[in-house]
Design a protein around this motif. Structure first.
Motif, short mmCIF file in Angstrom:
data_model
loop_
_atom_site.label_atom_id
_atom_site.label_comp_id
_atom_site.label_asym_id
_atom_site.label_seq_id
_atom_site.Cartn_x
_atom_site.Cartn_y
_atom_site.Cartn_z
N THR A 83 28.97 -17.60 -96.02
CA THR A 83 29.95 -16.99 -95.10
C THR A 83 30.26 -17.83 -93.87
OG1 THR A 83 28.12 -15.74 -94.09
CG2 THR A 83 29.41 -14.63 -95.77
N SER A 84 29.40 -18.79 -93.54
CA SER A 84 29.67 -19.63 -92.36
C SER A 84 30.60 -20.78 -92.74
CB SER A 84 28.37 -20.20 -91.80
OG SER A 84 28.64 -21.13 -90.77
N GLN A 85 31.59 -21.02 -91.90
CA GLN A 85 32.54 -22.10 -92.19
C GLN A 85 31.91 -23.48 -91.97
OE1 GLN A 85 35.68 -20.38 -89.64
NE2 GLN A 85 37.00 -20.37 -91.45
N ARG A 86 30.72 -23.50 -91.38
CA ARG A 86 29.99 -24.77 -91.27
C ARG A 86 29.08 -24.99 -92.48
NH1 ARG A 86 28.11 -25.37 -84.93
NH2 ARG A 86 30.17 -25.03 -84.01
N GLY A 87 28.96 -23.96 -93.33
CA GLY A 87 28.25 -24.11 -94.59
C GLY A 87 29.30 -24.30 -95.68
N TRP A 88 29.09 -23.63 -96.81
CA TRP A 88 30.13 -23.65 -97.85
C TRP A 88 31.30 -22.78 -97.39
CZ3 TRP A 88 29.86 -21.22 -103.38
CH2 TRP A 88 30.90 -21.72 -104.16
N GLY A 89 30.97 -21.58 -96.91
CA GLY A 89 31.96 -20.73 -96.27
C GLY A 89 33.03 -20.16 -97.15
N VAL A 90 32.84 -20.23 -98.48
CA VAL A 90 33.90 -19.78 -99.39
C VAL A 90 34.16 -18.29 -99.26
CG1 VAL A 90 32.29 -19.39 -101.31
CG2 VAL A 90 34.69 -19.94 -101.79
N PHE A 91 33.18 -17.51 -98.80
CA PHE A 91 33.34 -16.07 -98.68
C PHE A 91 33.40 -15.60 -97.23
CE2 PHE A 91 31.07 -16.39 -102.87
CZ PHE A 91 32.12 -15.93 -103.66
N HIS A 92 33.88 -16.47 -96.32
CA HIS A 92 33.85 -16.08 -94.91
C HIS A 92 34.77 -14.90 -94.61
CE1 HIS A 92 37.44 -18.72 -94.85
NE2 HIS A 92 37.81 -18.01 -93.81
N GLU A 93 35.77 -14.67 -95.46
CA GLU A 93 36.65 -13.51 -95.28
C GLU A 93 36.03 -12.23 -95.84
OE1 GLU A 93 39.30 -13.34 -93.56
OE2 GLU A 93 39.67 -15.46 -93.18
N TYR A 94 34.98 -12.36 -96.59
CA TYR A 94 34.31 -11.21 -97.20
C TYR A 94 32.87 -11.08 -96.69
CZ TYR A 94 38.21 -11.87 -100.40
OH TYR A 94 39.47 -12.03 -100.92
N ALA B 175 31.86 -17.10 -87.95
CA ALA B 175 33.08 -17.07 -87.13
C ALA B 175 33.17 -15.72 -86.42
CB ALA B 175 34.31 -17.29 -88.02
N GLU B 176 33.87 -15.69 -85.31
CA GLU B 176 33.93 -14.47 -84.50
C GLU B 176 34.49 -13.29 -85.29
OE1 GLU B 176 35.75 -12.86 -80.23
OE2 GLU B 176 35.91 -14.97 -80.79
N HIS B 177 35.55 -13.53 -86.06
CA HIS B 177 36.13 -12.41 -86.81
C HIS B 177 35.20 -11.95 -87.94
CE1 HIS B 177 37.34 -15.74 -89.50
NE2 HIS B 177 37.44 -14.82 -90.45
N THR B 178 34.45 -12.88 -88.54
CA THR B 178 33.48 -12.50 -89.57
C THR B 178 32.38 -11.64 -88.98
OG1 THR B 178 33.91 -14.58 -90.73
CG2 THR B 178 31.93 -13.37 -91.36
N GLN B 179 31.89 -12.05 -87.80
CA GLN B 179 30.84 -11.29 -87.12
C GLN B 179 31.33 -9.91 -86.74
OE1 GLN B 179 27.56 -12.63 -86.35
NE2 GLN B 179 27.25 -10.43 -86.11
N ASP B 180 32.56 -9.82 -86.21
CA ASP B 180 33.12 -8.53 -85.81
C ASP B 180 33.29 -7.60 -87.00
OD1 ASP B 180 33.22 -9.31 -83.18
OD2 ASP B 180 35.35 -9.86 -83.21
N ASN B 181 33.78 -8.14 -88.11
CA ASN B 181 33.96 -7.32 -89.31
C ASN B 181 32.61 -6.80 -89.83
OD1 ASN B 181 36.70 -7.68 -89.32
ND2 ASN B 181 36.68 -9.40 -90.76
N GLN C 130 23.22 -19.30 -85.70
CA GLN C 130 23.35 -20.43 -84.79
C GLN C 130 22.11 -21.32 -84.85
OE1 GLN C 130 26.28 -20.67 -82.76
NE2 GLN C 130 25.57 -22.79 -82.50
N ALA C 131 20.93 -20.70 -85.03
CA ALA C 131 19.67 -21.46 -85.05
C ALA C 131 19.58 -22.38 -86.27
CB ALA C 131 18.49 -20.50 -85.05
N PHE C 132 20.33 -22.07 -87.33
CA PHE C 132 20.30 -22.88 -88.54
C PHE C 132 21.54 -23.77 -88.67
CE2 PHE C 132 17.90 -19.00 -89.34
CZ PHE C 132 16.68 -19.51 -89.78
N GLY C 133 22.39 -23.76 -87.66
CA GLY C 133 23.61 -24.56 -87.70
C GLY C 133 24.71 -23.96 -88.55
N TRP C 134 24.54 -22.67 -88.92
CA TRP C 134 25.54 -21.97 -89.72
C TRP C 134 26.00 -20.69 -89.02
CZ3 TRP C 134 22.20 -22.31 -94.78
CH2 TRP C 134 22.33 -23.58 -95.33
N PRO C 135 26.60 -20.80 -87.85
CA PRO C 135 27.04 -19.59 -87.14
C PRO C 135 28.22 -18.95 -87.86
CG PRO C 135 27.89 -21.54 -86.04
CD PRO C 135 26.97 -22.04 -87.13
#
Length: 411
Positions: free
Chosen positions: A212-223, A268-274, A261-266
């Motif tokens: 889910t993190s855009q700094r990782g694979w992030g393919v499911f960041h919208e879900y 996104a704000e909208h993902t966290q809010d959702n 954040q501690a793992f370098g994979w924070p």
């Protein structure tokens, strides 16, 4: 009315009544779980008879397990590594030594006062020994307190379920054993359950961040919300398949995903809010279902028959065992710098709820001698600790000066 129609009717009664009760408790800041419990007693067989779901039914067990898993995961998401590093020793001691001290104290008092055999007195006390994350986490959402103190008692409640479960099933094994039992076995089982549960939770939590993190694979960041829910349930189920603590795994997964954040994979704000909005809604529904159903299952005829045992056990638990277990656990942790106000607050915060109820139900299902007494005392402990301690948590926190200021609550 068929089974599906009955289930839908129960769901409608719980949700409609829960919404009204939850709204009424907002302004006086009364913990909603206490109100849901009273609502359950009102709509249950004891009064109106609108809802009657047996405690041993598959539906009830499903709601208890899924609800507690999601509530634990959500509580883990709000736990900061920076706080855990400061209080890890206190949490570990409370979740192990604290449980054992509580069980020994309550068991000894019940044995001496009522003449119960030691094994059954300790079994009753073991069922009551763990605190309840499904109650504590919602209470602290209504009554925010000092983060270090809050996350300590929340983490304790997540981890001590494994200790209490191992203790109870060890005592059940002793009750049915016709030969000497090697006590090293349950100790090893506890270590195995805890370590595997933590590892499974950490692995799936990292997987969730990576997906889910855009700094990782992030393919499911919208879900992100759906991924997090799958991670929570997957952590529980994966640990249970490996004969480890599913609740511990769910909490650990939540802690990892809440500290991306501690793992370098924070996130996104909208993902966290959702995810925040999603889990607020889901855990509210689960709280309604869990505590309304618990209220409907109170059998007042059994409670009346064991009233004196229950009163003595609950008073011992709240006013003797809990203070002693806290003192035995946190005073050794010099690095946490606990003040006397923090320690006294921990004395008061030890609600009994979902896991003790589930353990009592399992003993009843096994047909264990004395299980009806244990079930009655467990429900009395749930009623007393939620209606007395959970309801007064805010008052005690403000009196002791450990509540967060109003401006921090608004933020």
């Amino acid at each position: 009315m068929n089974t599906w129609e009955s289930a839908i009717s129960v769901l409608l009664v719980v949700l409609a009544g829960g919404l009204v009760v939850g709204k009424l408790t907002e302004r006086p800041r009364i913990p909603d779980v206490a109100a849901y419990l009273l609502l359950g007693i009102l709509v249950g067989p004891a009064l109106l008879g609108w809802v009657a779901e047996p405690g041993r039914s598959e539906v009830n067990q499903f709601i208890l397990n899924v609800g507690a898993t999601l509530i634990l995961f959500d509580g883990g998401r709000s736990t900061a590594f920076s706080v855990l590093r400061r209080v890890w020793l206190s949490i570990g001691m409370l979740a192990t030594v604290g449980v054992l001290v509580s069980a020994l104290v309550v068991g000894a008092i019940v044995h001496w006062v009522f003449g119960f055999p030691w094994l059954y007195a300790l079994l009753l006390a073991g069922v009551l020994a763990s605190t309840d994350p499904a109650t504590l986490i919602p209470v602290f959402k209504r009554v925010p307190i000092d983060p270090k103190l809050q996350q300590t008692v929340e983490s304790e409640s997540a981890f001590n379920d494994a200790t209490a479960s191992v203790l109870v099933f060890t005592l059940v094994g002793l009750a049915g054993a016709s030969h000497a039992v090697n006590l090293a076995i349950p100790v090893w089982q506890f270590i195995q359950s805890a370590v595997i549960g933590l590892l499974v939770g950490m692995a799936l939590g990292l997987l969730g961040l990576w997906l889910t993190s855009q700094r990782g694979w992030g393919v499911f960041h919208e879900y992100g919300s759906l991924v997090m829910m799958a991670i929570a349930l997957g952590a529980y189920q994966g640990a249970e398949i490996l004969h480890a603590s599913g609740f511990m795994a769910a909490f650990a997964a939540g802690v990892i995903t809440g500290n991306g954040q501690a793992f370098g994979w924070p996130l996104a704000e909208h993902t966290q809010d959702n995810a925040d909005h999603f889990f607020n809604a889901v855990t509210m529904i689960m709280r309604m279902l869990i505590f309304v159903l618990l209220g409907t299952q109170v059998d007042f005829s059994v409670v009346r028959g064991n009233f004196l045992v229950g009163v003595v056990a609950v008073i011992s638990l709240m006013f003797v065992a809990r203070p002693l277990s806290v003192l035995a656990s946190v005073l050794v942790d010099r690095g946490a710098r606990w003040g006397w106000r923090d320690v006294v607050f921990m004395f008061w915060v030890r609600e009994t709820g979902v896991i003790p109820a589930a353990l009592a139900g399992m003993l009843t299902a096994q047909g264990l001698r004395g299980a009806d007494v244990i079930g009655a005392v467990t429900f009395m402990a749930i009623l007393a600790t939620i209606l007395i301690q959970a309801t007064t948590t805010g008052v005690v926190a403000r009196w002791l000066g450990v509540a967060r200021p109003a401006e921090e609550e608004d933020i």
